[in-house]
Design an enzyme around this catalytic site. Structure first.
Site, short mmCIF file in Angstrom:
data_model
loop_
_atom_site.label_atom_id
_atom_site.label_comp_id
_atom_site.label_asym_id
_atom_site.label_seq_id
_atom_site.Cartn_x
_atom_site.Cartn_y
_atom_site.Cartn_z
N ILE A 97 0.78 -1.00 -0.02
CA ILE A 97 0.10 0.13 -0.03
C ILE A 97 0.93 1.25 -0.01
O ILE A 97 0.11 2.34 -0.19
CB ILE A 97 -1.00 -0.08 1.26
CG1 ILE A 97 -0.20 0.09 2.66
CG2 ILE A 97 -2.04 -1.07 1.28
CD1 ILE A 97 -0.92 0.36 3.55
N TYR A 98 2.21 1.31 0.26
CA TYR A 98 2.89 2.40 0.44
C TYR A 98 3.06 3.30 -0.99
O TYR A 98 3.35 2.78 -2.07
CB TYR A 98 4.38 2.04 0.68
CG TYR A 98 4.54 1.83 2.16
CD1 TYR A 98 3.64 1.76 3.07
CD2 TYR A 98 5.73 1.20 2.77
CE1 TYR A 98 3.62 1.40 4.31
CE2 TYR A 98 6.16 1.02 3.73
CZ TYR A 98 4.83 0.80 4.93
OH TYR A 98 5.14 0.64 6.35
N CYS A 99 2.62 4.42 -0.78
CA CYS A 99 2.44 5.37 -2.12
C CYS A 99 1.68 4.83 -3.19
O CYS A 99 2.22 5.10 -4.33
CB CYS A 99 4.16 5.92 -2.25
SG CYS A 99 5.00 6.61 -0.91
N GLY A 152 1.74 1.99 -4.41
CA GLY A 152 2.66 1.11 -5.00
C GLY A 152 3.76 1.67 -5.79
O GLY A 152 4.81 0.90 -5.98
#
Length: 313
Positions: free
Chosen positions: A51-53, A55
């Site tokens: 989920i970070y940024c 993808g």
């Protein structure tokens, strides 16, 4: 740099793990310089998540590894099966979907460390461990763990694995810091308390701590009167934590270091294998972490920092 061993990996994990939750493609050059500098001081492990940024974190890391040609030197910790707007997603289908996309973004056919980003206690651990072990057998994952899993669920999962001849969880990634959380920073997050630490010591299960320096609480920027960071106020402002800050400042003055370096050393000197996820974005911040990772604290000093017991009298 000090390292720990995690079962399932063929190389040691550096005690400082580089966070990447700000790695967006439009700041690629900054992220690449940051990673180069981190590896130059002996680090070898990068933390990211599906989920970070949106993808972009995984894509940025994948681009950097491709440009440097260093995939075999890098330990990747990524996480999946985080909940979405519809609720929990800790199930075989979500694990499969997130993992496959993470591999594509990273440009690799395996991840070294794979953690479930959240737990869903309503799902039997057997279903989860069976699914994760299928990916281990397929070579897509080297070692599995829980991020924000309680020690009770970790033990339940590992007991199931032992009973069924499966690979167990070989690491955990909750929050652990000298400043103790009043409440979860984000919904569903887990912060290790004294009983959790006792469990980790008993089982010697490696702990990889996020927010290991309490999101800047020990920098000296914050006081009881400075309340411009609502999340920090909500999570870390307490009389007990101000006392811990004062003790960290006292010990730092004696050692000729900074309070935030003492806070980092608190995590890394636990009586079980421990690593700290760090968010350092500048050479100065990275050097501060490098120096903090070299500080050795006794068990008595750890106890004094946390509880103020008179062992240092």
């Amino acid at each position: 740099m000090r390292t720990i061993t995690i079962q399932g990996l063929d190389k040691p994990v550096s005690c400082l793990i580089k966070g990447s939750d700000y790695f967006r493609e439009d700041v690629y050059e900054k992220a690449a310089r940051n990673l180069d500098a981190y590896f130059a001081i002996g680090g070898n492990t990068i933390d990211t998540a599906y989920i970070y940024c949106g993808g972009e974190s995984e894509k940025t890391i994948g681009r950097w590894m491709a440009e440097r040609g260093n995939r075999d030197q890098v330990i990747i910790l990524t996480k999946g099966a985080h909940h979405n707007k519809d609720g929990p997603r800790v199930n075989p289908e979500a694990i499969e979907a997130d993992l496959q996309e993470s591999l594509q973004r990273l440009g690799t056919d395996y991840v070294d460390l794979y953690a479930l980003h959240r737990d869903d206690p309503s799902v039997p651990v057997g279903i989860i461990m069976d699914a994760l072990n299928e990916h281990i057998q397929a070579g897509r994952i080297r070692a599995i763990g829980g991020s924000n899993w309680t020690t009770a669920r970790l033990q339940e999962a590992n007991e199931y694995a032992a009973q069924h001849g499966l690979v167990p969880f070989t690491f955990s990634s909750p929050n652990l810091s000298l400043a103790k959380a009043n409440e979860p920073f984000w919904s569903g997050c887990v912060s290790a308390d004294s009983s959790d630490c006792a469990w980790h010591e008993q089982h010697q299960l490696p702990l990889l701590s996020w927010s290991s320096q309490a999101r800047g609480f020990f920098t000296g920027r914050f006081t009881p009167e400075v309340r411009d960071n609502a999340d920090l106020v909500r999570v870390f402002y307490s009389d007990a934590n101000w006392d811990r800050l004062r003790r960290a400042e006292q010990l730092a003055a004696e050692r000729g270091v900074t309070a935030i370096q003492i806070a980092l050393a608190y995590v890394l000197n636990q009586p079980f294998p421990a690593c700290a996820l760090i968010g350092a974005q500048t050479p100065e911040e990275l050097e501060s972490c490098r120096q903090g990772a070299e500080i050795v604290l006794t068990r008595e000093e750890l106890e004094w920092l946390e509880h103020g017991t008179p062992v240092r009298a």
